[in-house]
Scaffold this active site. Structure first.
Site, short mmCIF file in Angstrom:
data_model
loop_
_atom_site.label_atom_id
_atom_site.label_comp_id
_atom_site.label_asym_id
_atom_site.label_seq_id
_atom_site.Cartn_x
_atom_site.Cartn_y
_atom_site.Cartn_z
N LEU A 286 -18.38 -19.68 -34.59
CA LEU A 286 -17.97 -20.68 -33.61
C LEU A 286 -18.06 -22.03 -34.29
O LEU A 286 -19.03 -22.31 -34.96
CB LEU A 286 -18.91 -20.68 -32.40
CG LEU A 286 -18.77 -19.58 -31.38
CD1 LEU A 286 -19.94 -19.62 -30.42
CD2 LEU A 286 -17.49 -19.76 -30.60
N ASP A 287 -17.05 -22.89 -34.09
CA ASP A 287 -17.15 -24.18 -34.76
C ASP A 287 -18.10 -25.10 -34.00
O ASP A 287 -18.65 -24.73 -32.98
CB ASP A 287 -15.77 -24.81 -34.96
CG ASP A 287 -15.06 -25.07 -33.65
OD1 ASP A 287 -15.66 -24.89 -32.59
OD2 ASP A 287 -13.87 -25.42 -33.69
#
Lengths: 313, 415
Positions: free
Chosen positions: A97-98
């Site tokens: 996940l960024d």
């Protein structure tokens, strides 16, 4: 890690990544907490060795020198000399996940890292809730980018939005079938399609299996998206394109993963629960579900597929 | 007549490793029997590089023969067998054996030309009993584990609570500890520290942080403590400062003076307040001054606090002077712009700069969701910033948010 004694830390578990935290930092924190828990387990017992020491012993003729066996304390295994017993652990991260997004993040410990590869190859779908804001357009499609244009959004109605979402879903459905390389003329493929199990089992661009609008309160709207092979930036771009289709503009304010394969929000551990015991319990709870899912995916994969796209007889 | 250490041939090191003694030791033995001092050890060529330290041959001793004031030989096998290679600090085995008398001339001759003794040669019973075949100590190692069982210094340090595994990672630390002698050098400094007021159970952590103090001159340490006392720091204050900032006494007097002057000038506080500040956070005196200068500029120019406001905040929470610039700006940005808290309230609660931004964000969003985000002291249901930040989660949920912990967790999963 090898045999860990009474604690067996091997398997997969999910954490809830808060927004603003890099996934690497999260992985390092979890590793540190696990090591802390492991190192605090065993208490040090002082060891002794037998040494033969020279000592004067009263003999018949006076003092003599003989060797006597004595137990001498030995400090080379003392924790202050040796250091902590566990210095590193193998903690792997599943689908990343960024920084700006949040949600369920699957991590693997020890032998669970092998399961991570299996899960990746199973190509399961993921659920996201995406919050969008009408009326603005930025360069990176999120609320922290440089503003490019502002538009009106009074003309946007929920019906228009759902129409656009239906179009998107339909086009992605076609792409699903195409990329799954299945010949729909076979009986097995037809049965799978009826059950809804068709999905590509190797690389493909982002595919949306389901998209719908949960809330619409202009200028804000909330979408629920089920997809595979995605990145969070592509989801933000999707919001931007929806804005364009609606003849307005939209930016994405929140991307939150609610389900990653088998792991849902309930299984995800919050920041306060990142310690060894909770992680162990979570691994044990999730283990049977993962096994069942992986077995199911084996049967799906056994259906004959051809990488080029030609039907296989 | 005495050879310098460098001139001793290299083969001598490798073959006679167990029984080799340096020429300084020989010189000593000729004079009087005593342990080698730190200065003599340090005068010999330093060979440590990074974490790899040399045990050196300095501390090889023959405990059996030291009590008699004779020099051991490194030549004849029977004497080799009578020696045991315990280091100087291991004097638990006190033996009285026959001493062999040697001339210095004979020694030097034998240093140059050493015929090895045949293992088939007959030796007496007593000599046989005195053969101690311990595994040889490695001449160079990356860990102190190999030496701890043979070195009394290291054993006493471990029993004090010094973390050798951390110290061995620092360059030069291991070599220094091995060369030091407990009775002569370390004990004096430990007694001095105890006099200042460092407790026994604090000595371990102190030495793990600042091991260099063991190599300091006792006179220097005394002058520094006298200087601090002259600046009207009481004895308890000094002991507290020394425990919290272990490097304090390794700083020379003029440097301490400069630092105290800097803080007095920069913050504009009177002497008593500067003293209190330094007592609360002695790290200010030992850390670098650049971050403090930068943070002062940040507070004044970027965040827009007035000088007296900064003074007030610093006297309440000295740690804000050493916080990181980025964290400060991000926290202030959120607190001032998103939570709309004006300057004068932030001045009253400088703890917000100390806490994690993520925690502030989570709690503020929860309170906004519940509709309880009221930070204005004039209006009812006011929530003060320190309650927002400093209290643990359960207490926060129960008293401030008036919700259960499960609700808070469920809310966190929607962020």
């Amino acid at each position: 890690m090898g045999w860990l004694g009474p604690t067996r830390l091997h398997g997969l578990f999910a954490v809830y990544k808060p927004p603003g935290l890099h996934w690497k930092h999260l992985r390092d924190t979890v590793e540190f907490q696990l090591l802390k828990g492991l190192n605090s387990q065993k208490q040090y017992t002082p060891q002794e060795h037998i040494r033969f020491l020279l000592g004067p012993i009263e003999g018949s003729e006076g003092k003599e020198l003989t060797l006597t066996a004595t137990s001498v304390p030995v400090l080379s295994e003392h924790p202050l000399v040796r250091g902590p017993k566990y210095k590193s652990m193998k903690v792997g991260v599943g689908h990343r996940l960024d920084i700006k997004s949040s949600g369920v993040l699957v991590l693997g410990v020890g032998h669970g890292n092998k399961l991570l590869t299996d899960i990746y190859n199973a190509h399961l779908t993921k659920d996201y809730t995406v919050r969008g804001l009408l009326g603005k357009a930025t360069d990176d499609f999120s609320d922290e980018g440089r503003l490019i244009e502002k538009t009106t959004y009074d003309h946007v109605t929920p019906e228009k939005l759902s129409r656009i979402l239906a179009v998107i879903q339909g086009s992605h459905q076609k792409a699903l079938v195409m990329y799954s390389n299945l010949d729909l003329k076979t009986q097995e493929a037809y049965e799978m399609a009826v059950k809804g199990l068709i999905r590509p089992m190797d690389k493909s661009p982002m595919l949306i299996t389901g998209i719908r609008c949960l809330q619409f309160a202009p200028p804000e709207f909330l979408l629920e998206i089920q997809c595979m092979h995605e990145t969070q930036q592509l989801l933000r771009r999707l919001v931007h394109e929806i804005g364009l289709e609606l003849k307005s503009a939209a930016i994405c304010t929140q991307v939150r993963r609610t389900r990653d394969g088998v792991f849902t929000l309930e299984d995800a551990l919050l920041r306060t629960q990142w310690d060894m015991h909770s992680i162990q319990k979570s691994i044990q709870k999730a283990a049977p579900r993962i096994e069942a899912e992986l077995e199911k995916c084996q049967t799906v994969a056994l259906c004959p597929r051809d990488p080029v796209g030609q039907p296989v007889y | 007549m005495a050879l310098s250490a460098q001139q001793i041939p290299k083969w001598f090191y490798s073959t006679k490793i167990r029984n080799f003694i340096t020429v300084t030791q020989i010189r000593n033995q000729l004079g009087r029997p005593r342990k080698t001092t730190l200065r003599e050890l340090l005068a010999l060529p330093q060979q440590s590089s990074g974490n790899f330290f040399y045990w050196g041959f300095k501390n090889y001793r023959t405990s059996s023969l030291w009590n008699s004031s004779q020099a051991p030989s490194s030549t004849r096998q029977e004497n080799i067998s009578t020696q045991d290679t315990h280091p100087s600090s291991l004097n638990e085995v006190q033996l009285k054996t026959e001493a062999t008398n040697f001339d210095s001339q004979v020694l030097l001759e034998e240093l140059e030309d050493v015929p090895p003794i045949s293992p088939l040669q007959q030796i007496s019973e007593e000599d046989a009993v005195q053969i101690i075949a311990e595994p040889p100590l490695p001449p160079a190692s990356f860990t102190l584990q190999d030496y701890v069982d043979r070195s009394e210094t290291l054993q006493k340090l471990v029993l004090l609570g010094v973390n050798l595994s951390k110290l061995e990672k620092r360059p030069g630390a291991g070599t220094l500890l091995l060369r030091l002698d407990f009775k002569n050098d370390i004990q004096k400094i430990l007694l001095f520290l105890k006099d200042i007021g460092v407790e026994d159970n604090q000595l371990g952590a102190f030495l793990t942080k600042n091991y260099i103090i063991l190599a300091e001159d006792l006179e220097n340490l005394k002058t520094r403590v006298a200087y601090l006392e002259s600046k009207k720091f009481s004895k308890t204050d000094i002991s507290r400062m020394v425990v919290n900032a272990p490097y304090l006494l390794s700083f020379p007097v003029d440097r301490l003076d400069n630092r105290l002057g800097f803080f007095q000038k920069e913050l504009g506080l009177n002497v008593q307040k500067t003293r209190d500040l330094v007592i609360r956070l002695p790290r200010l005196l030992t850390g670098s001054l650049e971050p403090v200068k930068e943070n002062m500029k940040v507070y004044q120019l970027q965040l827009g606090f007035k000088h007296n406001e900064i003074q007030h905040m610093v006297t309440r929470i000295p740690k804000i002077l050493t916080a990181s610039k980025r964290k400060l700006t991000e926290t202030f940005d959120y607190v001032h712009n998103v939570m709309s808290i004006p300057h004068y309230i932030i001045v009253k609660f400088p703890q917000v700069f100390n806490s994690k931004l993520l925690k502030i964000k989570e709690r503020h969003s929860f309170l906004t969701y519940l509709g309880r985000a009221q930070y204005d002291p004039q209006k009812p249901n006011y929530i003060s910033l320190d309650k927002l930040v400093s209290i643990p989660d359960e207490v926060f949920c129960k008293e401030v948010a008036k919700a259960s912990l499960q609700d808070f967790e469920m809310f966190l999963k929607t962020l």
